[in-house]
Design an enzyme around this catalytic site. Structure first.
Site, PDB file in Angstrom:
ATOM      1  N   ASN A  46      46.293 -48.829 -51.475  1.00  0.00           N
ATOM      2  CA  ASN A  46      45.199 -48.042 -50.876  1.00  0.00           C
ATOM      3  C   ASN A  46      43.894 -48.753 -51.215  1.00  0.00           C
ATOM      4  OD1 ASN A  46      47.045 -46.215 -50.038  1.00  0.00           O
ATOM      5  ND2 ASN A  46      46.277 -44.489 -51.234  1.00  0.00           N
ATOM      6  N   TYR A  99      39.802 -49.381 -50.335  1.00  0.00           N
ATOM      7  CA  TYR A  99      38.602 -48.874 -49.655  1.00  0.00           C
ATOM      8  C   TYR A  99      37.358 -49.700 -49.957  1.00  0.00           C
ATOM      9  CZ  TYR A  99      41.156 -44.725 -48.214  1.00  0.00           C
ATOM     10  OH  TYR A  99      42.055 -43.859 -47.629  1.00  0.00           O
ATOM     11  N   HIS A 114      51.638 -36.212 -52.982  1.00  0.00           N
ATOM     12  CA  HIS A 114      50.223 -36.520 -52.708  1.00  0.00           C
ATOM     13  C   HIS A 114      49.385 -35.375 -53.264  1.00  0.00           C
ATOM     14  CE1 HIS A 114      47.567 -39.072 -49.913  1.00  0.00           C
ATOM     15  NE2 HIS A 114      46.750 -38.341 -50.619  1.00  0.00           N
ATOM     16  N   GLU A 149      48.860 -42.685 -55.616  1.00  0.00           N
ATOM     17  CA  GLU A 149      47.743 -42.912 -56.530  1.00  0.00           C
ATOM     18  C   GLU A 149      47.819 -42.108 -57.834  1.00  0.00           C
ATOM     19  OE1 GLU A 149      44.200 -42.265 -54.188  1.00  0.00           O
ATOM     20  OE2 GLU A 149      44.333 -44.296 -53.432  1.00  0.00           O
ATOM     21  N   ARG A 152      52.488 -42.361 -41.910  1.00  0.00           N
ATOM     22  CA  ARG A 152      52.695 -42.034 -43.327  1.00  0.00           C
ATOM     23  C   ARG A 152      52.176 -40.624 -43.578  1.00  0.00           C
ATOM     24  NH1 ARG A 152      48.893 -43.091 -48.121  1.00  0.00           N
ATOM     25  NH2 ARG A 152      50.182 -42.395 -49.889  1.00  0.00           N
ATOM     26  N   GLU A 160      46.684 -47.132 -47.116  1.00  0.00           N
ATOM     27  CA  GLU A 160      45.445 -46.467 -46.706  1.00  0.00           C
ATOM     28  C   GLU A 160      44.299 -47.474 -46.640  1.00  0.00           C
ATOM     29  OE1 GLU A 160      44.111 -43.006 -48.919  1.00  0.00           O
ATOM     30  OE2 GLU A 160      46.182 -42.311 -49.132  1.00  0.00           O
TER      31      GLU A 160
HETATM   32  C1  LIG Z   1      38.996 -45.289 -53.866  1.00  0.00           C
HETATM   33  O1  LIG Z   1      39.579 -44.464 -52.895  1.00  0.00           O
HETATM   34  C2  LIG Z   1      40.911 -44.041 -53.175  1.00  0.00           C
HETATM   35  O2  LIG Z   1      41.785 -45.134 -53.179  1.00  0.00           O
HETATM   36  C3  LIG Z   1      41.336 -43.044 -52.165  1.00  0.00           C
HETATM   37  C4  LIG Z   1      40.686 -42.667 -51.008  1.00  0.00           C
HETATM   38  N1  LIG Z   1      41.452 -41.688 -50.445  1.00  0.00           N
HETATM   39  C5  LIG Z   1      42.533 -41.477 -51.243  1.00  0.00           C
HETATM   40  N2  LIG Z   1      42.469 -42.335 -52.269  1.00  0.00           N
HETATM   41  C6  LIG Z   1      43.568 -40.410 -51.043  1.00  0.00           C
HETATM   42  O3  LIG Z   1      44.871 -40.972 -51.042  1.00  0.00           O
HETATM   43  C7  LIG Z   1      43.310 -39.614 -49.771  1.00  0.00           C
HETATM   44  O4  LIG Z   1      43.961 -38.357 -49.915  1.00  0.00           O
HETATM   45  C8  LIG Z   1      41.803 -39.467 -49.534  1.00  0.00           C
HETATM   46  O5  LIG Z   1      41.529 -38.591 -48.455  1.00  0.00           O
HETATM   47  C9  LIG Z   1      41.239 -40.877 -49.232  1.00  0.00           C
HETATM   48  C10 LIG Z   1      39.765 -40.869 -48.831  1.00  0.00           C
HETATM   49  O6  LIG Z   1      38.980 -40.498 -49.922  1.00  0.00           O
END
Ligand SMILES: CO[C@H](O)c1c[n+]2c([nH]1)[C@H](O)[C@@H](O)[C@H](O)[C@H]2CO
Length: 439
Positions: free
Chosen positions: A293, A295, A122, A167, A79, A350
């Site tokens: 995405n 985390y 992005h 996002e 991706r 992600e």
């Molecule tokens: C809560 O984290 C977010 O969902 C998020 C985390 N991240 C992101 N979005 C972005 O899509 C990436 O460009 C960042 O590099 C990556 C790491 O920070």
């Protein structure tokens, strides 16, 4: 018992993800024009150590080496995003050299049996469009549609998996409310307007996609955080529901139901904010999947002193270098919630972690990242086994890269980048993935 690739469906996509501004570099090469991130990162004080994406991972020149690394690890998906200012000039003429880069990248991926998933946006909005109002100007949806149509026409014969936006919560809240991301505004009304125009741009792109790439699929990738009350109380549960609507629901509900979530909308109206709701029919055109995405979780508490009636609370679980709790359970919970509420196929577009990665004798021993990935893979498999239509998983990220306002201080890659030499080193997590993907 260690999890095995063979426990996942045979056609499951295991890939990795990046974005243009974070890895390409070559910001002034072959006619590329500035984006809002070029201007923001060159504004003193905005980025840790005043770093920028001018060179990044030099992927623009090293893409073939990076594809070979993906092949060596055994990924079957990649991706990546298109740099809008690299392919379209401000006079709306196409930049053939910029397009040729993506043609070569796509062809190299396909030659190596890696399925390209393209993200159209992005975060690197062409600066000349920002000067026309950017995401606050309703016309942005038409500019985005023209850009999307160009990419569909150029790459749609070979690329069948497309993501309109990465996002929109980040683009609107981090860029227009918190001021942490480009363009660095701090205005909640602008945030609401930008969010609406981002959703409109998504809808306009889907509309033209159906005319150009008839055998492809298109979706949108959203931030998906598990929102939980820090302490169990009725007020805190209500706060969690409200924040879930602001972070997650605001960018999912309009696309499926054609309307914003009620509690969040009610709060914004109480604050006297204007909630634009035009084009909900275009915004809610059918899509083929949601990109997730994931985390971490976000802990909240009711806070009557806040205009938004909540405050964030620090969690007690082990954290990554970003200060984000490691919480694989939240991945399962959100996959189930989103699948049940919206009924669409899902891709984890992600998931990954920033770690204290150190290069010692050409080795980076990131056992913590192996454990992180293993735990999150287990939750993804659990979701599939419970009937959730999860079709792929993209590890963030292939390479250490420019982590926005954190500059190069946070390393998310499974491949270590020595930015002085641009040499790539497979971390232990990449070696683990290589073995995992073969079992
Ligand atoms: C809560 O984290 C977010 O969902 C998020 C985390 N991240 C992101 N979005 C972005 O899509 C990436 O460009 C960042 O590099 C990556 C790491 O920070």
């Amino acid at each position: 018992m260690a999890i095995k690739r063979s426990e996942f469906p045979e056609n499951f996509i295991f890939g990795t993800a990046t974005s243009a501004y974070q890895i390409e570099g070559a910001v002034n090469e072959d006619g590329r024009e500035p984006s809002i991130w070029d201007v923001f990162s060159h504004t003193p004080g905005k980025i840790q150590n005043n770093e920028n994406g001018d060179v990044a991972c030099d992927h623009y020149h090293r893409y073939n080496e990076d594809v070979q690394i993906m092949k060596e690890i055994g990924f079957n998906g990649y991706r990546f995003s298109i740099s809008w200012p690299r392919v379209l000039f401000s006079n709306q003429k196409k930049n053939q050299k910029g397009l040729d880069f993506y043609n070569k990248l796509v062809d190299t991926l396909l030659e190596n049996n890696i399925t390209p998933f393209i993200t159209l946006y992005h975060w690197d909005l062409p600066y000349y469009l920002y000067e026309k109002g950017g995401w606050l100007n309703p016309d942005i949806a038409l500019y985005f549609q023209d850009y999307a149509a160009l990419m569909f026409e150029i790459l749609g014969d070979r690329v069948k998996h497309w993501i309109t936006l990465n996002e929109p919560w980040c683009s609107s809240y981090l860029g227009y409310f918190m001021g942490k991301h480009a363009p660095g505004h701090t205005n909640i009304q602008e945030t609401i307007i930008a969010a609406h125009n981002l959703l409109r741009a998504h809808g306009y792109a889907v509309k033209i996609f159906r005319e150009i790439v008839k055998d492809g699929i298109i979706g949108i990738t959203n931030v998906v955080s598990k929102i939980e009350p820090a302490k169990e109380s009725e007020e805190n549960f209500q706060a969690a529901i409200l924040v879930d609507e602001i972070v997650n629901g605001w960018f999912h509900d309009p696309i499926i139901f054609g309307k914003f979530p009620e509690n969040a909308k009610g709060l914004f109206k109480q604050l006297g904010l204007e909630i634009p709701e035009t084009d909900m029919d275009i915004i809610s055109q059918p899509i083929d999947f949601f990109g997730v995405n994931y985390y971490t979780r976000q802990l909240v508490e009711y806070d009557p002193t806040s205009p938004y009636l909540y405050k964030n609370v620090e969690g007690i679980l082990p954290k990554t270098e970003m200060g984000w709790e490691i919480y694989p359970e939240g991945l399962y919970d959100m996959l189930r919630k989103i699948h049940r509420r919206y009924g669409l196929p899902l891709y984890i577009t992600e998931n990954g972690m920033a770690g204290p990665d150190k290069l010692q004798n050409d080795i980076i021993n990131d056992d913590y990242r192996v454990k992180y990935l293993e735990k999150h893979f287990e939750k993804a498999l659990e979701a599939i086994e419970d009937g959730i239509d999860l079709r792929g998983y993209f590890v963030w990220s292939l390479l250490d890269n420019f982590e926005w306002e954190k500059g190069y201080s946070k390393r998310f890659g499974i491949v270590y980048v020595d930015y002085k030499t641009q040499k790539r080193y497979l971390k232990k997590s990449a070696v683990w993935l290589k073995e995992f993907l073969r079992k």
